[in-house]
Structures are given as structure tokens and as C-alpha cells.
Design a protein around this motif. Sequence first.
Motif, PDB file in Angstrom:
ATOM      1  N   GLU A  89       0.825  -1.215   0.000  1.00  0.00           N
ATOM      2  CA  GLU A  89       0.000   0.000   0.000  1.00  0.00           C
ATOM      3  C   GLU A  89       0.865   1.274   0.000  1.00  0.00           C
ATOM      4  OE1 GLU A  89      -2.489   0.214   3.474  1.00  0.00           O
ATOM      5  OE2 GLU A  89      -4.102   1.195   2.375  1.00  0.00           O
ATOM      6  N   TYR A  90       2.049   1.193   0.628  1.00  0.00           N
ATOM      7  CA  TYR A  90       2.909   2.378   0.738  1.00  0.00           C
ATOM      8  C   TYR A  90       3.794   2.572  -0.493  1.00  0.00           C
ATOM      9  CZ  TYR A  90       6.454  -1.053   2.126  1.00  0.00           C
ATOM     10  OH  TYR A  90       7.309  -2.120   2.149  1.00  0.00           O
ATOM     11  N   GLN A  91       3.572   1.738  -1.526  1.00  0.00           N
ATOM     12  CA  GLN A  91       4.425   1.828  -2.710  1.00  0.00           C
ATOM     13  C   GLN A  91       3.659   2.341  -3.924  1.00  0.00           C
ATOM     14  OE1 GLN A  91       5.995  -2.322  -2.682  1.00  0.00           O
ATOM     15  NE2 GLN A  91       7.944  -1.250  -2.475  1.00  0.00           N
ATOM     16  N   ASP A  92       4.352   3.058  -4.766  1.00  0.00           N
ATOM     17  CA  ASP A  92       3.768   3.525  -6.026  1.00  0.00           C
ATOM     18  C   ASP A  92       4.905   3.830  -6.998  1.00  0.00           C
ATOM     19  OD1 ASP A  92       4.806   5.992  -5.259  1.00  0.00           O
ATOM     20  OD2 ASP A  92       2.907   6.724  -4.459  1.00  0.00           O
ATOM     21  N   SER A  93       4.590   4.531  -8.079  1.00  0.00           N
ATOM     22  CA  SER A  93       5.622   4.781  -9.097  1.00  0.00           C
ATOM     23  C   SER A  93       6.745   5.666  -8.546  1.00  0.00           C
ATOM     24  CB  SER A  93       5.002   5.415 -10.342  1.00  0.00           C
ATOM     25  OG  SER A  93       4.185   6.508  -9.997  1.00  0.00           O
ATOM     26  N   VAL A  94       6.458   6.480  -7.523  1.00  0.00           N
ATOM     27  CA  VAL A  94       7.512   7.330  -6.937  1.00  0.00           C
ATOM     28  C   VAL A  94       8.488   6.477  -6.115  1.00  0.00           C
ATOM     29  CG1 VAL A  94       7.988   9.193  -5.279  1.00  0.00           C
ATOM     30  CG2 VAL A  94       6.005   9.355  -6.816  1.00  0.00           C
ATOM     31  N   MET A 119       9.029   3.255  -6.070  1.00  0.00           N
ATOM     32  CA  MET A 119       9.767   2.229  -6.832  1.00  0.00           C
ATOM     33  C   MET A 119      10.850   2.872  -7.702  1.00  0.00           C
ATOM     34  SD  MET A 119       6.905  -0.609  -7.857  1.00  0.00           S
ATOM     35  CE  MET A 119       6.144   0.447  -9.062  1.00  0.00           C
ATOM     36  N   ALA A 120      10.542   4.036  -8.268  1.00  0.00           N
ATOM     37  CA  ALA A 120      11.551   4.755  -9.066  1.00  0.00           C
ATOM     38  C   ALA A 120      12.740   5.120  -8.180  1.00  0.00           C
ATOM     39  CB  ALA A 120      10.931   6.012  -9.682  1.00  0.00           C
ATOM     40  N   ALA A 121      12.449   5.569  -6.957  1.00  0.00           N
ATOM     41  CA  ALA A 121      13.528   5.953  -6.036  1.00  0.00           C
ATOM     42  C   ALA A 121      14.397   4.745  -5.694  1.00  0.00           C
ATOM     43  CB  ALA A 121      12.935   6.566  -4.768  1.00  0.00           C
ATOM     44  N   GLU A 122      13.752   3.593  -5.463  1.00  0.00           N
ATOM     45  CA  GLU A 122      14.521   2.374  -5.119  1.00  0.00           C
ATOM     46  C   GLU A 122      15.481   2.001  -6.257  1.00  0.00           C
ATOM     47  OE1 GLU A 122      14.322   0.759  -2.245  1.00  0.00           O
ATOM     48  OE2 GLU A 122      12.390   1.351  -1.391  1.00  0.00           O
ATOM     49  N   ALA A 123      14.958   1.995  -7.490  1.00  0.00           N
ATOM     50  CA  ALA A 123      15.798   1.566  -8.628  1.00  0.00           C
ATOM     51  C   ALA A 123      16.950   2.547  -8.851  1.00  0.00           C
ATOM     52  CB  ALA A 123      14.944   1.445  -9.887  1.00  0.00           C
ATOM     53  N   GLU A 167       3.047   5.115 -16.689  1.00  0.00           N
ATOM     54  CA  GLU A 167       1.612   5.222 -16.967  1.00  0.00           C
ATOM     55  C   GLU A 167       0.851   4.931 -15.676  1.00  0.00           C
ATOM     56  OE1 GLU A 167       0.008   1.880 -19.375  1.00  0.00           O
ATOM     57  OE2 GLU A 167       2.106   1.377 -19.717  1.00  0.00           O
ATOM     58  N   SER A 168       1.580   5.024 -14.531  1.00  0.00           N
ATOM     59  CA  SER A 168       0.969   4.824 -13.213  1.00  0.00           C
ATOM     60  C   SER A 168       1.252   6.048 -12.354  1.00  0.00           C
ATOM     61  CB  SER A 168       1.568   3.596 -12.521  1.00  0.00           C
ATOM     62  OG  SER A 168       1.987   2.629 -13.423  1.00  0.00           O
ATOM     63  N   SER A 169       1.047   7.209 -12.929  1.00  0.00           N
ATOM     64  CA  SER A 169       1.401   8.424 -12.221  1.00  0.00           C
ATOM     65  C   SER A 169       0.540   8.618 -10.973  1.00  0.00           C
ATOM     66  CB  SER A 169       1.227   9.617 -13.155  1.00  0.00           C
ATOM     67  OG  SER A 169       1.845  10.736 -12.597  1.00  0.00           O
ATOM     68  N   VAL A 170       1.055   9.405 -10.024  1.00  0.00           N
ATOM     69  CA  VAL A 170       0.319   9.621  -8.775  1.00  0.00           C
ATOM     70  C   VAL A 170      -0.399  10.963  -8.761  1.00  0.00           C
ATOM     71  CG1 VAL A 170       1.821   8.118  -7.423  1.00  0.00           C
ATOM     72  CG2 VAL A 170       2.385  10.549  -7.633  1.00  0.00           C
ATOM     73  N   ASP A 171      -0.188  11.778  -9.774  1.00  0.00           N
ATOM     74  CA  ASP A 171      -0.758  13.123  -9.779  1.00  0.00           C
ATOM     75  C   ASP A 171      -0.961  13.570 -11.237  1.00  0.00           C
ATOM     76  OD1 ASP A 171      -0.769  15.581  -7.499  1.00  0.00           O
ATOM     77  OD2 ASP A 171      -0.638  16.248  -9.581  1.00  0.00           O
ATOM     78  N   GLU A 172      -2.040  14.293 -11.490  1.00  0.00           N
ATOM     79  CA  GLU A 172      -2.300  14.756 -12.859  1.00  0.00           C
ATOM     80  C   GLU A 172      -1.414  15.945 -13.224  1.00  0.00           C
ATOM     81  OE1 GLU A 172      -4.297  13.538 -15.236  1.00  0.00           O
ATOM     82  OE2 GLU A 172      -4.876  11.896 -13.951  1.00  0.00           O
ATOM     83  N   SER A 173      -0.800  16.571 -12.214  1.00  0.00           N
ATOM     84  CA  SER A 173      -0.018  17.771 -12.464  1.00  0.00           C
ATOM     85  C   SER A 173       1.457  17.598 -12.120  1.00  0.00           C
ATOM     86  CB  SER A 173      -0.617  18.916 -11.643  1.00  0.00           C
ATOM     87  OG  SER A 173       0.236  20.022 -11.677  1.00  0.00           O
ATOM     88  N   LYS A 174       1.704  17.185 -10.884  1.00  0.00           N
ATOM     89  CA  LYS A 174       3.088  17.118 -10.390  1.00  0.00           C
ATOM     90  C   LYS A 174       3.771  15.839 -10.894  1.00  0.00           C
ATOM     91  CE  LYS A 174       5.353  17.162  -5.848  1.00  0.00           C
ATOM     92  NZ  LYS A 174       6.444  18.084  -6.067  1.00  0.00           N
ATOM     93  N   ALA A 175       4.965  16.023 -11.435  1.00  0.00           N
ATOM     94  CA  ALA A 175       5.670  14.880 -12.020  1.00  0.00           C
ATOM     95  C   ALA A 175       6.326  14.003 -10.956  1.00  0.00           C
ATOM     96  CB  ALA A 175       6.740  15.382 -12.987  1.00  0.00           C
ATOM     97  N   VAL A 176       6.316  12.700 -11.176  1.00  0.00           N
ATOM     98  CA  VAL A 176       7.013  11.752 -10.291  1.00  0.00           C
ATOM     99  C   VAL A 176       8.464  12.194 -10.088  1.00  0.00           C
ATOM    100  CG1 VAL A 176       7.899   9.381 -10.169  1.00  0.00           C
ATOM    101  CG2 VAL A 176       5.528   9.784 -10.884  1.00  0.00           C
ATOM    102  N   ALA A 177       9.085  12.681 -11.167  1.00  0.00           N
ATOM    103  CA  ALA A 177      10.506  13.043 -11.109  1.00  0.00           C
ATOM    104  C   ALA A 177      10.800  14.137 -10.085  1.00  0.00           C
ATOM    105  CB  ALA A 177      10.975  13.491 -12.497  1.00  0.00           C
ATOM    106  N   THR A 178       9.811  15.003  -9.795  1.00  0.00           N
ATOM    107  CA  THR A 178      10.081  16.096  -8.843  1.00  0.00           C
ATOM    108  C   THR A 178      10.250  15.553  -7.417  1.00  0.00           C
ATOM    109  OG1 THR A 178       7.715  16.522  -8.526  1.00  0.00           O
ATOM    110  CG2 THR A 178       8.838  17.835 -10.200  1.00  0.00           C
ATOM    111  N   PHE A 179       9.483  14.499  -7.070  1.00  0.00           N
ATOM    112  CA  PHE A 179       9.634  13.901  -5.741  1.00  0.00           C
ATOM    113  C   PHE A 179      11.038  13.313  -5.579  1.00  0.00           C
ATOM    114  CE2 PHE A 179       5.015  13.388  -6.575  1.00  0.00           C
ATOM    115  CZ  PHE A 179       4.488  13.960  -5.438  1.00  0.00           C
ATOM    116  N   LEU A 180      11.587  12.823  -6.696  1.00  0.00           N
ATOM    117  CA  LEU A 180      12.880  12.129  -6.624  1.00  0.00           C
ATOM    118  C   LEU A 180      14.029  13.079  -6.308  1.00  0.00           C
ATOM    119  CD1 LEU A 180      12.525   9.695  -9.648  1.00  0.00           C
ATOM    120  CD2 LEU A 180      11.964   9.308  -7.247  1.00  0.00           C
ATOM    121  N   VAL A 181      13.885  14.313  -6.739  1.00  0.00           N
ATOM    122  CA  VAL A 181      14.947  15.299  -6.481  1.00  0.00           C
ATOM    123  C   VAL A 181      15.187  15.378  -4.973  1.00  0.00           C
ATOM    124  CG1 VAL A 181      15.519  17.759  -6.640  1.00  0.00           C
ATOM    125  CG2 VAL A 181      14.496  16.577  -8.595  1.00  0.00           C
ATOM    126  N   ASP A 182      14.079  15.319  -4.239  1.00  0.00           N
ATOM    127  CA  ASP A 182      14.133  15.355  -2.789  1.00  0.00           C
ATOM    128  C   ASP A 182      14.614  14.011  -2.194  1.00  0.00           C
ATOM    129  OD1 ASP A 182      13.678  16.936  -0.683  1.00  0.00           O
ATOM    130  OD2 ASP A 182      11.562  16.435  -0.444  1.00  0.00           O
TER     131      ASP A 182
END
Length: 384
Positions: A47-52, A54-58, A77-92
Motif C-alpha cells: 500500500e505504501y508503494q507507487d511509481s515514486v 519504486m523509481a527511487a529504489e531503482a 503510466e501509473s502516475s500519482v498526480d495529474e499535475s506534479k511529475a514523479v521526477a520532482t519527488f525524486l529530487v528530494d
Amino acid sequence: MDIGIDKIGFYTPKKYIDIVELAKARNVDPDKFTIGIGQSKQSVPMEYQDSVTMAAEAANQIISKDDNIGLVIVGTESSVDESKAVATFLVDLLNLPEDVRAFEIKEACYGATAGLKMAEGFVALNPDKKALVIASDIARYGINTPGEVTQGAGAVAMLIGKDPKILKFNHEEVYMTKNVGDFWRPTFSKTAFARGKFSNQVYVEFFSELWQKYQNTFDQTVDDFQTMLFHVPYTKMGMKALKTLKDKIDPDKFDELSKHYQASIEMGREVGNLYTGSLYLALISYLINGDPKDNEKILLFSYGSGAVGELYSATIQPEFKKNLVSEEIKEVLSNREKISIKEYENIFAEDPQNGYSTNVSDVLDEFYLREIKESERLYKKMEH
Ligand code: HMG
């Protein structure tokens, strides 16, 4: 300048179901799932996992402080937000420098390939920088649907730079797009809609048309390649495309390609469809389980429903073993726990909403969804 994949990492969730058990629970002959479809296990995200997460783990498996990353692209194609990109969470989460371009690309299972092609252009213009391209997806069709046996989850991260140590792109590529209704997922739905048999047919047609175009464009034949790698939604799929060559080429050549194909699907068989990461997991699987030769030229077939296809060639680099984190990747697959079909069905029904928070003692991974507050998803890295 040579440009390509310098490092490649992989993550799949730590829980999986056994495909024979799934077949029994659905009153299906297990041979249909293990032979007819060609799967053994299927990864089940928590439940605590998503495309963000898993991307961070890899990505965490391969990046280091000195990489000088200037571009971060997540194909999903499993994004978590219609606006904010998964990639922005990864920077953090990954402590990346702020002077990067970070965004997301969507076109079904083609997204990561689109990202790689953009990354190649970026490195050509900025040779001192690297690009991080990550494919991260959860493939969901629903309980007791024809697509259920082809679900899966995971991420592949690739660091693209000049003088790559793993795979050099040859800049020999052909691509095509057609507006086709073989598979789609409307914004209201957590599960995909598929015209399954039609999607198989379109996949094979795209491969055949592109292969014809590739040969005509670059004046090459099957003898120019030792290996063909395919997008693997389930392990029998690429073989359906490869078999279209069977009666047209020397039997020994077909045997060689088939043998290498088998090495490329070993890992996909254990996890299921990663959507946009599947082709690149096939690459990892071939590098680890096959016997690639130095400077071996390979052909990669990328297919994303909807539909976009691309066929391109690349060359395996002589020092690939040094930069491949084989042991870490093997450990990702071996360090997993089987769960029952009932447990999987319960996890599948979970749908974290506003007010959700994760019980940290349940977390088995490095990165997790901490909570959803004011409908904003907040992530954390495990503190050790
Ligand atoms: P289905 O209707 O359950 O299965 O759907 P089937 O009846 O077609 O049987 C599958 C195979 O099992 C057949 O072999 C049967 O003969 C065999 P085939 O004719 O294909 O060679 N079979 C048996 N074999 C041994 N023992 C038995 C037995 N019984 C039957 N007892 C389907 C299968 C894949 C269509 C379904 O699972 C589905 O809809 N999956 C989702 C869609 C999909 O994966 N499409 C792939 C191409 S599109 C693509 O790759 C893009 C995608 O990744 C999305 C994206 O781009 O984002 C999906």
C-alpha cells in the motif's frame, strides 16, 4: 561521441504471488498461465508503494554524488498526480542537485524509450552531464480478469552519459505511431482496459512493419544481430513477434535468437509486466543470464499501446560487467516473500485516500509513502 547506458538498476516489490496458485484460485489449468502465457510469479506492491517509491529504489541502486545529473525523466503510466511529475519527488528523495530538469513522460510502455531518446539528445548537447531515465509502473487489470495473469510492478533506472560502460546507442532507429484502441486507462480508473487479443495482434504488426522499415533504411539483415530484445508484457509475447521471422531466416540463426530471447525473459517471468520498464528488464536479464559477447550488436523493440513502436540498435560495451550491479539485482529477486492469493486480493483492494498514513514498522523498503495530507502525497526515506 558515443552515448548510451552507463549504469542500470532494478527494483521490484518484496511480495509476490505464485502463478500456479493464481491459476488454481481462478479455476484455470495452470499450464495455461505457466506455458500459454509464460509467467511463474507476479510482484505485488504494498500500500505504501507507487511509481515514486519504486523509481527511487531503482535509482538509488546506481547513482552517486559525482554523477553530474542534469536531467531526470520518469516514464510511467501509473502516475500519482495529474499535475506534479514523479521526477520532482525524486529530487528530494535522492538528494539530487536542484539544477536539473525533472519531468514525466507518458505513452504506455513506450515512455522509457521516449525518455532515453530525449536523454541521448541532452547528452549530445551537454557532454559533461548525465541524464537519469527511470521506468516505473504498476500493471493492474483487476481480480479475475483475462489480464490479471499479466500484472506486475517494478522500476528500471538508467544513467545515460557519454562513453557509456554498458550499452552504446547506434543512432539506427525506426519508429511509428498509429491511433489504435488496443489498451487504455481512463483517468477515473485504477485498472487498465485491454482488447487483449487485438493488442497481441497490433504488437506483432508493429514489429513486422518496423523490422521491414529498419532493414530497408539501414540495409541490414538479421545476420547483423546476435540478439533481439522485446517489450515483455508476458514472456510469450515477444516470442510471437520473433516467430514471424522463423520461416524467413536460417534455422540456426532462429535458434540463436530464440536462445538469447529465453535468457532475456528469465527475470520478467519472475515479476510480470513492468509496463514501460519491461523491455529494459529484458536487457538486464540478457546481460546477467545470457552470454553476451563484447561489442555484440542487439536490436530492441519498444512497444507502447495506443500505439507507438520503435525498433533501434545498440552495442553491448566490452566492460559492461564492471558497471552492472548484478549481485544487487539478483538480490532484489531472491529477497522476496510469497503471499497467498487471499492476501494479494486484500492488498489489491487497498486504496489509500486523504488522511492515510503508513505504519513505519510495516515498511520493508527504503522509500515509502508516509502519508496523504490535504490530498498531497508525502514521501520519506527510511531512517537507519
Ligand atoms: P486469454 O484470453 O486469457 O488467453 O488472454 P488465451 O485464450 O488467448 O490463451 C493464451 C495462450 O495460452 C494461448 O496461446 C493458448 O493457446 C494458451 P497462444 O495462442 O497465445 O500462443 N493456452 C494453453 N497453453 C497450455 N496449456 C493450456 C492452455 N490453455 C490455453 N491448458 C491475454 C491472454 C494476453 C490476451 C490477456 O492476458 C490480456 O488481455 N493481457 C493484457 C494485454 C496484454 O498483455 N497485451 C500484450 C500486447 S499489448 C502490450 O504489450 C502493451 C501493454 O504492455 C500495455 C502498455 O503498452 O502499456 C499491455
